[in-house]
Design an enzyme around this catalytic site. Structure first.
Site, PDB file in Angstrom:
ATOM      1  N   LYS A  86       0.867  -1.174   0.000  1.00  0.00           N
ATOM      2  CA  LYS A  86       0.000   0.000   0.000  1.00  0.00           C
ATOM      3  C   LYS A  86       0.907   1.227   0.000  1.00  0.00           C
ATOM      4  CE  LYS A  86      -3.275   2.791   2.547  1.00  0.00           C
ATOM      5  NZ  LYS A  86      -3.854   3.115   3.864  1.00  0.00           N
ATOM      6  N   ALA A 100      -9.713   5.257   4.541  1.00  0.00           N
ATOM      7  CA  ALA A 100      -9.530   6.398   5.452  1.00  0.00           C
ATOM      8  C   ALA A 100     -10.819   7.158   5.725  1.00  0.00           C
ATOM      9  CB  ALA A 100      -8.475   7.369   4.947  1.00  0.00           C
ATOM     10  N   ALA A 134     -11.788   2.916  12.881  1.00  0.00           N
ATOM     11  CA  ALA A 134     -13.180   2.632  13.235  1.00  0.00           C
ATOM     12  C   ALA A 134     -13.317   1.311  13.973  1.00  0.00           C
ATOM     13  CB  ALA A 134     -14.052   2.609  11.974  1.00  0.00           C
ATOM     14  N   ILE A 135     -12.448   0.361  13.659  1.00  0.00           N
ATOM     15  CA  ILE A 135     -12.470  -0.935  14.338  1.00  0.00           C
ATOM     16  C   ILE A 135     -11.590  -0.911  15.586  1.00  0.00           C
ATOM     17  CG2 ILE A 135     -11.864  -3.381  14.113  1.00  0.00           C
ATOM     18  CD1 ILE A 135     -12.543  -3.157  11.128  1.00  0.00           C
ATOM     19  N   GLN A 194     -15.425   0.609  21.048  1.00  0.00           N
ATOM     20  CA  GLN A 194     -15.493   0.080  22.407  1.00  0.00           C
ATOM     21  C   GLN A 194     -15.335  -1.434  22.422  1.00  0.00           C
ATOM     22  OE1 GLN A 194     -18.806   1.613  24.736  1.00  0.00           O
ATOM     23  NE2 GLN A 194     -18.762   3.542  23.609  1.00  0.00           N
ATOM     24  N   ASN A 195     -15.814  -2.084  21.370  1.00  0.00           N
ATOM     25  CA  ASN A 195     -15.641  -3.527  21.220  1.00  0.00           C
ATOM     26  C   ASN A 195     -15.098  -3.777  19.813  1.00  0.00           C
ATOM     27  OD1 ASN A 195     -15.933  -6.310  20.754  1.00  0.00           O
ATOM     28  ND2 ASN A 195     -17.685  -6.459  22.129  1.00  0.00           N
TER      29      ASN A 195
END
Length: 259
Positions: A99, A187, A211-212, A216-217
């Site tokens: 990348k 992104a 985002a992952i 929170q989990n």
């Protein structure tokens, strides 16, 4: 469905790529990656150890899995830095799918320097790399990168790590029309519905990291992204109905029984 993502000489069953940054530890990185169903995880080779056997190594956590590493050039600010980084990486690991990202603004936006990216792409392609190029959401630049040898175009949805989601949906669609290689939205995604939306716009795949990793989990969010990517792809292939300004009855009124 036999609907593989093909990037250069590589084939993947999953259209979701995940990142390895911002997790609390390598074990969580592994668990979330497995939950995502992804077969490709991108790693900043200037920041994460994948070559020194005497230090904790991310590669060790993915032994025995079908997940490949996608080295990236995060932290590079010129074409020369990116080229040198990838040359050293390939010599050490043998990995040739990359990348490519060259950052132009390191202080606020982390936007790419597309001129330097194109320069690096031309040279790295001649050296046999399979290149996935991170870029702005500009269809003209996307085409230039394809012409320079990029095997996939990775336009940003919003600034890296912002979680803002897709800010210019028309641009994503324009890029899809402008190039023949896969378009992977990269992104700025914040939640699973952003991934589904990107796929419904015609994107061939998604890259999600913050985002992952910062959810929170993380494992649950990774799984949500997995199914959102699949759902968005199926929705795009199914063909949505046209938008209309007024209502249309679900049932015909011809032959209606009158009282």
């Amino acid at each position: 469905m036999n609907d593989k993502l093909i990037v250069g000489k590589y084939e993947f069953n999953s259209r979701l790529i995940v990142g390895s940054g911002k997790y609390k530890d390598f074990q969580t990185t592994k668990e979330a990656t497995l939950a995502s169903g992804s077969e490709l995880i991108t790693v900043a080779i200037r920041r994460v150890n994948i070559t020194n056997p005497n230090e904790e190594n991310l590669l060790d956590y993915f032994k025995g899995t079908n997940i490949k590493l996608l080295p990236n050039s995060a932290g590079c600010f010129t074409a020369e830095e990116a080229i040198t980084t990838f040359r050293l990486m390939r010599e050490a690991t043998g990995i040739d799918i990359i990348k490519l990202e060259v950052i132009g603004d390191a202080k606020k936006t982390l936007y790419p320097d597309v001129i330097e990216t194109i320069k690096a792409c031309e040279i790295l392609k001649k050296e046999g790399f399979t290149i996935m190029a991170y870029t702005s959401d500009d269809p003209i630049i996307a085409k230039r990168l394809e012409d320079a040898g990029a095997d996939a175009i990775m336009p940003l949805a919003a600034p890296i790590g912002s979680g803002l989601g897709i800010q210019n949906p028309y641009n994503i669609a324009f890029i899809r029309d402008a190039v023949k290689v896969p378009v992977l939205v990269d992104a700025g995604l914040g939640c699973a519905s952003d991934a589904s939306y990107a796929m419904e716009l015609g994107a061939d795949g998604i890259l999600a990291n913050t985002a992952i990793a910062q959810a929170q989990n993380p494992m649950a969010m990774a799984e949500a992204f997995r199914y959102a990517t699949i759902a968005g792809r199926l929705s795009y292939q199914a063909g949505r109905i046209p938008k209309k300004p007024y209502a249309t009855a679900s049932s015909p009124i011809d032959g209606l029984i009158h009282f």
